[in-house]
Design a protein around this motif. Structure first.
Motif, PDB file in Angstrom:
ATOM      1  N   CYS A 173       0.831  -1.208   0.000  1.00  0.00           N
ATOM      2  CA  CYS A 173       0.000   0.000   0.000  1.00  0.00           C
ATOM      3  C   CYS A 173       0.862   1.253   0.000  1.00  0.00           C
ATOM      4  CB  CYS A 173      -0.908   0.023   1.234  1.00  0.00           C
ATOM      5  SG  CYS A 173      -2.193  -1.241   1.236  1.00  0.00           S
ATOM      6  N   ILE A 174       0.278   2.351  -0.428  1.00  0.00           N
ATOM      7  CA  ILE A 174       0.883   3.662  -0.247  1.00  0.00           C
ATOM      8  C   ILE A 174      -0.057   4.473   0.629  1.00  0.00           C
ATOM      9  CG2 ILE A 174      -0.030   4.448  -2.489  1.00  0.00           C
ATOM     10  CD1 ILE A 174       2.404   6.430  -2.519  1.00  0.00           C
ATOM     11  N   ILE A 175       0.491   4.990   1.725  1.00  0.00           N
ATOM     12  CA  ILE A 175      -0.310   5.692   2.728  1.00  0.00           C
ATOM     13  C   ILE A 175       0.355   7.032   3.004  1.00  0.00           C
ATOM     14  CG2 ILE A 175      -1.310   5.562   5.047  1.00  0.00           C
ATOM     15  CD1 ILE A 175      -0.641   2.452   4.802  1.00  0.00           C
ATOM     16  N   LYS A 176      -0.377   8.099   2.778  1.00  0.00           N
ATOM     17  CA  LYS A 176       0.165   9.446   3.013  1.00  0.00           C
ATOM     18  C   LYS A 176      -0.917  10.241   3.733  1.00  0.00           C
ATOM     19  CE  LYS A 176       2.733  13.125   0.639  1.00  0.00           C
ATOM     20  NZ  LYS A 176       3.997  12.905   1.368  1.00  0.00           N
ATOM     21  N   ASP A 212      -4.451  -4.838   1.127  1.00  0.00           N
ATOM     22  CA  ASP A 212      -3.370  -5.231   0.223  1.00  0.00           C
ATOM     23  C   ASP A 212      -3.550  -4.463  -1.089  1.00  0.00           C
ATOM     24  OD1 ASP A 212      -1.453  -6.436  -1.364  1.00  0.00           O
ATOM     25  OD2 ASP A 212      -1.875  -8.462  -0.657  1.00  0.00           O
ATOM     26  N   GLY A 213      -2.551  -3.635  -1.407  1.00  0.00           N
ATOM     27  CA  GLY A 213      -2.572  -2.919  -2.673  1.00  0.00           C
ATOM     28  C   GLY A 213      -3.530  -1.746  -2.720  1.00  0.00           C
ATOM     29  N   GLU A 261      -4.629  -0.489  -8.223  1.00  0.00           N
ATOM     30  CA  GLU A 261      -4.875  -0.864  -9.609  1.00  0.00           C
ATOM     31  C   GLU A 261      -5.972  -0.017 -10.249  1.00  0.00           C
ATOM     32  OE1 GLU A 261      -7.996  -4.579  -9.129  1.00  0.00           O
ATOM     33  OE2 GLU A 261      -5.862  -4.946  -8.796  1.00  0.00           O
ATOM     34  N   ASP A 262      -6.733   0.678  -9.427  1.00  0.00           N
ATOM     35  CA  ASP A 262      -7.815   1.525  -9.945  1.00  0.00           C
ATOM     36  C   ASP A 262      -7.490   3.013  -9.858  1.00  0.00           C
ATOM     37  OD1 ASP A 262      -9.459  -0.633 -10.548  1.00  0.00           O
ATOM     38  OD2 ASP A 262     -10.328  -0.682  -8.537  1.00  0.00           O
ATOM     39  N   GLU A 263      -6.214   3.341  -9.766  1.00  0.00           N
ATOM     40  CA  GLU A 263      -5.860   4.750  -9.585  1.00  0.00           C
ATOM     41  C   GLU A 263      -6.265   5.611 -10.775  1.00  0.00           C
ATOM     42  OE1 GLU A 263      -1.810   5.846  -9.256  1.00  0.00           O
ATOM     43  OE2 GLU A 263      -1.288   5.189 -11.270  1.00  0.00           O
ATOM     44  N   HIS A 264      -6.508   4.993 -11.934  1.00  0.00           N
ATOM     45  CA  HIS A 264      -6.964   5.769 -13.096  1.00  0.00           C
ATOM     46  C   HIS A 264      -8.332   6.399 -12.845  1.00  0.00           C
ATOM     47  CE1 HIS A 264      -8.618   1.687 -13.589  1.00  0.00           C
ATOM     48  NE2 HIS A 264      -9.630   2.274 -14.193  1.00  0.00           N
ATOM     49  N   LYS A 265      -9.029   5.940 -11.802  1.00  0.00           N
ATOM     50  CA  LYS A 265     -10.349   6.482 -11.484  1.00  0.00           C
ATOM     51  C   LYS A 265     -10.271   7.762 -10.645  1.00  0.00           C
ATOM     52  CE  LYS A 265     -12.677   1.978 -11.615  1.00  0.00           C
ATOM     53  NZ  LYS A 265     -13.466   0.978 -10.857  1.00  0.00           N
ATOM     54  N   VAL A 266      -9.061   8.147 -10.235  1.00  0.00           N
ATOM     55  CA  VAL A 266      -8.930   9.316  -9.365  1.00  0.00           C
ATOM     56  C   VAL A 266      -9.512  10.556 -10.031  1.00  0.00           C
ATOM     57  CG1 VAL A 266      -7.299  10.889  -8.221  1.00  0.00           C
ATOM     58  CG2 VAL A 266      -6.976   8.410  -8.052  1.00  0.00           C
TER      59      VAL A 266
END
Length: 358
Positions: free
Chosen positions: A304-307, A320-321, A337-342
């Motif tokens: 994961c990326i957590i900020k 996970d992920g 995997e769905d970051e294109h939805k941002v």
């Protein structure tokens, strides 16, 4: 360092793919994204300190961001901050800067670079830029930097070039801006394509010729207003010019059409840092393969990326992920995997919740 070399830094974007960290009132180029002690804009300008004199650096930004540019780059003269009244993509931005520079120095050699790119190996980058500048000082050509692709990314332009091993400056065969996923995968599988890094090098006359040939309406607008640049009439002229300019990128408008485009292949640790996954790939990871920045308690969390803000405790379990990102008044949780939805999230937030959340 040549007095004829100029650098244009494009710093007007909103960076919506990096929402909610990048916001309309404070986009990512003004953030210290990688924890280096300076904003991405500051890092970018510093990167060119050995390439051109400080007075030859211009920053093009939205008028609303001009105070932020002054705050981050107090050494710039007011005339070095070019203020766009509205965003019209990269072609008008580049036309504004290049016509202004050409008026000051018709023999200028110009580097155009975004403010939000990461370059990990700066010596190798500088060598590529100097090689390109050497070529454009002798010929009317348009040069871009190419990066070997690592994934079928639809956010980049792709370059197919004529491979001549004895030449580092390679003639571009085809230039395809932001293909769909299927075509991007074909490009990746073929091994014949590189990403366009979005960093351009040309001389002033070459780019003006290209505007006249491929974006003649824009060229006519800036030709007519050139006498007003660097005068009290510049502000009013730019307001009028941008009301007439099409919303079009330099890639679509010029680079895909021109037959004098060349590429230099670079290996200097490049990323446009345009998405959460690009930040994930660049950042140091812990034993669970997480990129974690915040006041966190994590249980069975991997990849994961957590900020999140340091003043707020975040507890996560069994993920996970995922992307977990909080900034100001927005918390976003979505699969990597769905970051294109941002971008869709941003659009929905604006439409359903109001401007305050974007």
């Amino acid at each position: 360092m040549s007095e004829n070399t100029f650098v244009v830094v494009m710093a007007g974007g909103i960076g919506s793919r990096f929402w909610p960290f990048s916001r309309v009132n404070y986009p990512k180029q003004f953030h210290d994204v990688l924890g280096m002690g300076e904003s991405m804009l500051q890092t970018t300008v510093k990167r060119f300190s050995g390439i051109c004199p400080p007075e030859n650096i211009f920053v093009v930004t939205n008028r609303e961001y001009a105070p932020l540019v002054r705050e981050h780059l107090p050494h710039l003269d007011e005339s070095q901050i070019l203020q766009e009244p509205i965003g019209r993509n990269t072609a008008p931005c580049i036309a504004y800067a290049c016509y202004k520079i050409a008026k000051r120095n018709p023999t200028a050699n110009i580097v155009v670079a975004p403010a939000d790119h990461v370059i990990l190996r700066e010596e190798a980058f500088t060598a590529c830029i100097k090689e390109a500048l050497s070529a454009t000082s002798k010929e009317d050509i348009l040069v871009t930097l190419g990066i070997k692709p690592t994934r079928p990314d639809t956010n980049y332009g792709y370059i197919q070039f004529i491979d001549e091993p004895s030449h580092t400056l390679k003639k571009v065969k085809t230039f395809t801006e932001k293909p769909n996923l299927e075509i991007a995968q074909m490009f990746l599988d073929s091994g014949e394509f590189v990403w366009n890094a979005g960093i351009f090098i040309w001389n002033a006359q070459a780019i003006i010729k290209a505007f006249k040939e491929f974006l003649s309406d824009m060229a006519d607008t800036f030709e007519e207003g050139t006498p007003l640049l660097d005068t009290d009439g510049e502000h009013a002229f730019i307001n009028k010019a941008y009301s007439h300019c099409r919303n079009i990128s330099i890639d679509y408008g010029v680079m895909e059409k021109a037959n004098n485009v060349y590429v230099i292949l670079g290996d200097f640790g490049w990323s446009d840092l345009g998405t959460w996954n690009s930040l994930y790939s660049l950042s140091e990871k812990n034993e669970e393969n997480n990129v974690a920045d915040g006041n966190l308690l994590l249980y069975d969390v991997h990849n994961c990326i957590i900020k999140t803000p340091p003043h707020q405790l975040v507890v996560a379990q069994g993920l996970d992920g995922y992307i977990i990102a909080q900034h100001d008044n927005v918390l976003m949780i979505c699969r990597r995997e769905d970051e294109h939805k941002v971008k869709d999230f941003v659009s929905d937030a604006k439409a359903k919740k109001g401007q305050n959340f974007i």
